[in-house]
Design a protein around this motif. Sequence first.
Motif, mmCIF file in Angstrom:
data_model
loop_
_atom_site.group_PDB
_atom_site.id
_atom_site.type_symbol
_atom_site.label_atom_id
_atom_site.label_comp_id
_atom_site.label_asym_id
_atom_site.label_seq_id
_atom_site.Cartn_x
_atom_site.Cartn_y
_atom_site.Cartn_z
ATOM 1 N N ARG A 16 0.937 -1.161 0.045
ATOM 2 C CA ARG A 16 -0.114 -0.024 0.148
ATOM 3 C C ARG A 16 0.983 1.205 -0.071
ATOM 4 O O ARG A 16 1.902 1.010 0.410
ATOM 5 N N CYS A 17 0.020 2.440 -0.455
ATOM 6 C CA CYS A 17 0.832 3.563 -0.656
ATOM 7 C C CYS A 17 0.024 4.702 -0.463
ATOM 8 O O CYS A 17 -0.989 4.597 -1.152
ATOM 9 N N GLY A 18 0.264 5.546 0.417
ATOM 10 C CA GLY A 18 -0.588 6.845 0.579
ATOM 11 C C GLY A 18 0.025 8.134 0.573
ATOM 12 O O GLY A 18 1.173 8.073 1.256
ATOM 13 N N VAL A 19 -0.369 9.297 -0.060
ATOM 14 C CA VAL A 19 0.430 10.528 -0.025
ATOM 15 C C VAL A 19 -0.738 11.595 0.720
ATOM 16 O O VAL A 19 -1.917 11.610 0.173
ATOM 17 N N VAL A 20 -0.274 12.369 1.789
ATOM 18 C CA VAL A 20 -1.179 13.331 2.261
ATOM 19 C C VAL A 20 -0.405 14.598 2.248
ATOM 20 O O VAL A 20 0.820 14.805 2.648
ATOM 21 N N LYS A 21 -1.184 15.782 1.735
ATOM 22 C CA LYS A 21 -0.735 16.963 1.793
ATOM 23 C C LYS A 21 -0.743 17.600 3.315
ATOM 24 O O LYS A 21 -1.805 17.672 3.688
#
Length: 127
Positions: free
Chosen positions: A89-94
């Motif tokens: 899994r991979c997620g990016v948050v600003k």
Amino acid sequence: MLYEMIAVVRPGNVAEVKEIARTAGSLVLAQGGVVRGITNWGSFLLTKPVKKNQRRYDTGHHFIMRFDASPAVQELVKKTVAVDPRMVRCGVVKMGGTLREIHDVKGKVDWRRSEGGELGKSFIDGL
């Protein structure tokens, strides 16, 4: 803009985790961004099992990378890392877009176990 990428790699080999983190960091740097820090959280159970590439994962090796980059670079990093078959899994948050919002954000992300021991260890020096 400051982003935080939370990535989960298949468990077993820390060298794979370092290689993926190095690839993501190199993409950011090559596009004129800045890597603030990479923190290794280690392997632990996922909240629910994940199926990817015809395999089922109950645990994963977690790392977090904080970086400053443009939205286009953030998309490039996310897409490049997500297609890696070793990724679960991979997620990016600003985290913020103005200096006022991000001026006191550190590069290292500490996470403590319930027993009070520190789990997060930065391995950016080894990259």
